[in-house]
Design an enzyme around this catalytic site. Structure first.
Site, PDB file in Angstrom:
ATOM      1  N   ASN A  13      -2.663 -10.972   0.185  1.00  0.00           N
ATOM      2  CA  ASN A  13      -2.603  -9.796   1.065  1.00  0.00           C
ATOM      3  C   ASN A  13      -3.837  -9.865   1.958  1.00  0.00           C
ATOM      4  O   ASN A  13      -4.946  -9.592   1.529  1.00  0.00           O
ATOM      5  CB  ASN A  13      -2.624  -8.530   0.196  1.00  0.00           C
ATOM      6  CG  ASN A  13      -2.532  -7.265   1.025  1.00  0.00           C
ATOM      7  OD1 ASN A  13      -2.543  -7.327   2.258  1.00  0.00           O
ATOM      8  ND2 ASN A  13      -2.459  -6.138   0.359  1.00  0.00           N
ATOM      9  N   ARG A  95       2.037 -10.586   1.727  1.00  0.00           N
ATOM     10  CA  ARG A  95       2.394  -9.224   2.138  1.00  0.00           C
ATOM     11  C   ARG A  95       2.162  -9.085   3.645  1.00  0.00           C
ATOM     12  O   ARG A  95       1.077  -9.407   4.140  1.00  0.00           O
ATOM     13  CB  ARG A  95       1.519  -8.216   1.405  1.00  0.00           C
ATOM     14  CG  ARG A  95       1.819  -6.815   1.853  1.00  0.00           C
ATOM     15  CD  ARG A  95       0.725  -5.854   1.510  1.00  0.00           C
ATOM     16  NE  ARG A  95       1.039  -4.571   2.111  1.00  0.00           N
ATOM     17  CZ  ARG A  95       0.130  -3.724   2.555  1.00  0.00           C
ATOM     18  NH1 ARG A  95      -1.146  -4.028   2.482  1.00  0.00           N
ATOM     19  NH2 ARG A  95       0.485  -2.589   3.076  1.00  0.00           N
ATOM     20  N   HIS A 184       4.962   0.900   3.530  1.00  0.00           N
ATOM     21  CA  HIS A 184       4.993   1.026   2.064  1.00  0.00           C
ATOM     22  C   HIS A 184       6.387   0.710   1.489  1.00  0.00           C
ATOM     23  O   HIS A 184       6.702   1.114   0.375  1.00  0.00           O
ATOM     24  CB  HIS A 184       4.664   2.460   1.588  1.00  0.00           C
ATOM     25  CG  HIS A 184       3.260   2.898   1.783  1.00  0.00           C
ATOM     26  ND1 HIS A 184       2.950   4.189   2.089  1.00  0.00           N
ATOM     27  CD2 HIS A 184       2.087   2.241   1.692  1.00  0.00           C
ATOM     28  CE1 HIS A 184       1.636   4.326   2.197  1.00  0.00           C
ATOM     29  NE2 HIS A 184       1.091   3.139   1.971  1.00  0.00           N
ATOM     30  N   ARG A 245      -6.162   9.800   7.995  1.00  0.00           N
ATOM     31  CA  ARG A 245      -5.201   9.857   9.111  1.00  0.00           C
ATOM     32  C   ARG A 245      -4.599  11.250   9.248  1.00  0.00           C
ATOM     33  O   ARG A 245      -4.379  11.934   8.244  1.00  0.00           O
ATOM     34  CB  ARG A 245      -4.060   8.858   8.892  1.00  0.00           C
ATOM     35  CG  ARG A 245      -4.507   7.440   8.977  1.00  0.00           C
ATOM     36  CD  ARG A 245      -3.322   6.486   8.777  1.00  0.00           C
ATOM     37  NE  ARG A 245      -3.767   5.309   8.054  1.00  0.00           N
ATOM     38  CZ  ARG A 245      -3.050   4.672   7.137  1.00  0.00           C
ATOM     39  NH1 ARG A 245      -1.842   5.087   6.813  1.00  0.00           N
ATOM     40  NH2 ARG A 245      -3.547   3.617   6.538  1.00  0.00           N
ATOM     41  N   ASN A 339      -1.590   9.762 -10.685  1.00  0.00           N
ATOM     42  CA  ASN A 339      -2.684  10.277 -11.518  1.00  0.00           C
ATOM     43  C   ASN A 339      -2.946  11.772 -11.414  1.00  0.00           C
ATOM     44  O   ASN A 339      -3.451  12.370 -12.357  1.00  0.00           O
ATOM     45  CB  ASN A 339      -3.981   9.554 -11.145  1.00  0.00           C
ATOM     46  CG  ASN A 339      -3.933   8.076 -11.506  1.00  0.00           C
ATOM     47  OD1 ASN A 339      -3.745   7.734 -12.671  1.00  0.00           O
ATOM     48  ND2 ASN A 339      -4.074   7.217 -10.527  1.00  0.00           N
ATOM     49  N   GLU A 393       3.351  -3.534  -6.162  1.00  0.00           N
ATOM     50  CA  GLU A 393       3.820  -4.292  -4.995  1.00  0.00           C
ATOM     51  C   GLU A 393       3.639  -5.796  -5.197  1.00  0.00           C
ATOM     52  O   GLU A 393       4.469  -6.587  -4.758  1.00  0.00           O
ATOM     53  CB  GLU A 393       3.055  -3.827  -3.738  1.00  0.00           C
ATOM     54  CG  GLU A 393       3.486  -2.448  -3.287  1.00  0.00           C
ATOM     55  CD  GLU A 393       2.413  -1.704  -2.512  1.00  0.00           C
ATOM     56  OE1 GLU A 393       1.430  -1.264  -3.143  1.00  0.00           O
ATOM     57  OE2 GLU A 393       2.536  -1.562  -1.299  1.00  0.00           O
TER      58      GLU A 393
HETATM   59  P1  ADP Z   1      -4.471   2.846  -1.022  1.00  0.00           P
HETATM   60  O1  ADP Z   1      -3.772   1.711  -1.739  1.00  0.00           O
HETATM   61  O2  ADP Z   1      -3.639   3.512   0.026  1.00  0.00           O
HETATM   62  O3  ADP Z   1      -5.860   2.533  -0.568  1.00  0.00           O
HETATM   63  P2  ADP Z   1      -4.408   4.099  -3.641  1.00  0.00           P
HETATM   64  O4  ADP Z   1      -2.950   4.091  -3.930  1.00  0.00           O
HETATM   65  O5  ADP Z   1      -5.283   3.162  -4.392  1.00  0.00           O
HETATM   66  O6  ADP Z   1      -4.692   4.002  -2.085  1.00  0.00           O
HETATM   67  O7  ADP Z   1      -4.930   5.601  -3.883  1.00  0.00           O
HETATM   68  C1  ADP Z   1      -6.237   5.976  -3.640  1.00  0.00           C
HETATM   69  C2  ADP Z   1      -6.340   7.493  -3.875  1.00  0.00           C
HETATM   70  O8  ADP Z   1      -5.938   7.763  -5.228  1.00  0.00           O
HETATM   71  C3  ADP Z   1      -7.738   8.025  -3.683  1.00  0.00           C
HETATM   72  O9  ADP Z   1      -7.704   9.201  -2.893  1.00  0.00           O
HETATM   73  C4  ADP Z   1      -8.165   8.353  -5.103  1.00  0.00           C
HETATM   74  O10 ADP Z   1      -9.032   9.460  -5.165  1.00  0.00           O
HETATM   75  C5  ADP Z   1      -6.849   8.698  -5.770  1.00  0.00           C
HETATM   76  N1  ADP Z   1      -6.972   8.545  -7.221  1.00  0.00           N
HETATM   77  C6  ADP Z   1      -7.223   7.420  -7.918  1.00  0.00           C
HETATM   78  N2  ADP Z   1      -7.340   7.682  -9.236  1.00  0.00           N
HETATM   79  C7  ADP Z   1      -7.166   9.028  -9.370  1.00  0.00           C
HETATM   80  C8  ADP Z   1      -7.194   9.931 -10.470  1.00  0.00           C
HETATM   81  N3  ADP Z   1      -7.422   9.511 -11.697  1.00  0.00           N
HETATM   82  N4  ADP Z   1      -6.969  11.233 -10.228  1.00  0.00           N
HETATM   83  C9  ADP Z   1      -6.740  11.677  -8.973  1.00  0.00           C
HETATM   84  N5  ADP Z   1      -6.717  10.886  -7.897  1.00  0.00           N
HETATM   85  C10 ADP Z   1      -6.922   9.574  -8.075  1.00  0.00           C
END
Ligand code: ADP
Length: 406
Positions: A13, A95, A184, A245, A339, A393
């Protein structure tokens, strides 16, 4: 966990200055190696990696090291210690963020496909150029195995015109390709199929609203395996409130900022992509955990950020009853979706009573993916199943690439 090292797929990626990689067993998803080369082209280019998810190692790649140096380092320095793993790579999966209308399936890479990805650059100027550099570097280094591209936009190519067209003059679409493409897609497709399997539906007879909520966030309506609508648009800027965004916004805001406030278009682009969303609303953080912390402590700005994120998500979910008619399941995934049970609670509370979506609070609070929780979180009397499915993914990309070996 022991896993077969006989056949693996290298998943790549690539961004303009980074290259993430993983070596995966396409059958069971076991990750033998993963890592990232960062700051490529800069003085402090570096790479870090882990075998079996443990024992992080890192190295400097040398000032100005590019994607070719990173791939060579992977080949000659990291994998030289694990000849069995190097020999097991039977395909490379890439990707790709934007495939436009050209690609609706994983595609074997050849020079024509490279040209196709190049043609789609105007729709993904921040991503596709980096992907191309990565493909070219990897094709050189791993020249005996097939390379396969998996497009983030491909899953959304089944949308009907009422969902993908914009109400603007026709030739802007027909001549210039301006339409909704979504993003996505690999994740939406994966969690849709996993949810169908876990809930005991045939994927050909299952309607779901899939919510990929992470730093970037999007929601899709999927009917009998086909995407009918999605919240991201020409680019990933549209739709939900995201980490940095705007999500959906009246286009006139751009005219106002440029004509009345004298911003330059580049400045508006930077603000909308990097300085809006949760970071703008909270004034402190784009990270959901920080927003939740502020919300719990009664911070007004974080409370607004928390509520707007959930309100906008609920509005999209409710609106997707239109393309689906009947909804079997709402699926949550992505770092926030997997989460944050307080987010899921607030989103479901915002949904109109008439939809009859009800959570089982105890199940919801237990479904925290980073602690190993997942699965059904709706109450028995809910009119729609609600389920948490961690996305994967890389596994989809590995499997898609492996199909070309078989
Ligand atoms: P991307 O791949 O788009 O960068 P992710 O899918 O990794 O993003 O998600 C990142 C987001 O998930 C962040 O805003 C982070 O705070 C939130 N996040 C990660 N772990 C937790 C958790 N345990 N509780 C709440 N939010 C979480």
């Amino acid at each position: 966990m022991t896993s077969n090292v006989e056949k693996t797929v290298l998943v790549i990626n690539c961004g303009s200055s980074s290259l993430k990689f993983a070596i995966i067993n396409p059958d069971d998803g076991h990750v033998f190696l993963n890592g990232i080369a960062e700051k490529l082209g800069l003085p402090d280019a570096r790479i870090e990696w882990r075998f079996e998810g443990i024992d992080k190692e890192s190295a400097d790649l040398g000032a100005g090291a590019d994607h070719n140096v990173a791939v060579s380092f992977l080949n000659n320095n990291i994998l030289s210690k694990r000849k069995d793993l190097l020999d097991s790579i039977c395909a490379v999966g890439h990707r790709i963020v934007q495939g436009g209308e050209l690609y609706s399936e994983p595609t074997l890479v050849d020079d024509e496909v490279e040209k196709g990805i190049e043609k789609c650059i105007p729709f993904a100027p921040l991503h596709n150029p980096g992907h191309l550099i990565g493909i070219r570097a990897a094709r050189k280094a791993f020249n005996k195995v097939p390379h396969v591209t998996v497009f983030d936009t491909a899953f959304h190519q089944t949308m009907p015109d009422v969902a993908y067209r914009y109400a603007i003059p026709e030739e802007l679409y027909t001549k210039h390709g301006i339409r909704r493409y979504g993003a996505h897609g690999t994740s939406h497709g994966y969690v849709y199929n996993e949810a169908a399997r876990e809930l005991g539906y045939e994927a050909s007879d299952f309607n779901a609203i899939t919510c990929h909520l992470g730093n970037g966030a999007s929601i899709s309506a999927v009917k009998n395996g086909k995407c009918m609508d999605t919240s991201m648009g020409l680019t990933p800027l549209d739709g939900l409130v995201m980490g940095t965004r705007t999500g959906s916004i009246d286009a006139s805001v751009v005219f106002f900022m440029c004509d009345v406030l004298h911003y330059k278009v580049e400045e508006v682009r930077e603000i909308f992509n990097k300085k809006s969303g949760l970071i703008a609303l909270s004034g402190t953080t784009s990270d959901w955990r920080g927003i939740c912390e502020g919300y719990k402590n009664g911070d007004e700005k974080c409370t607004l950020a928390f509520k707007m994120f959930c309100y906008r998500a609920a509005k999209f979910i409710a609106s997707y009853y239109v393309p689906l008619g009947h909804v079997d399941a709402i699926v949550f995934t992505g770092g926030i979706g997997e989460n944050s049970f307080i987010m899921r609670k607030q989103v479901i509370e915002y949904l109109p009573e008439i939809l009859g979506a009800r959570l089982d609070d105890a199940l919801n609070e237990k479904a925290v993916a980073y602690l190993g929780g997942r699965g059904l979180i709706s109450a028995p009397d809910s009119r729609v199943k609600i389920i948490v499915v961690p996305t994967n993914e890389e596994l989809v990309i590995a499997r898609s690439a492996y199909k070309f070996v078989k």
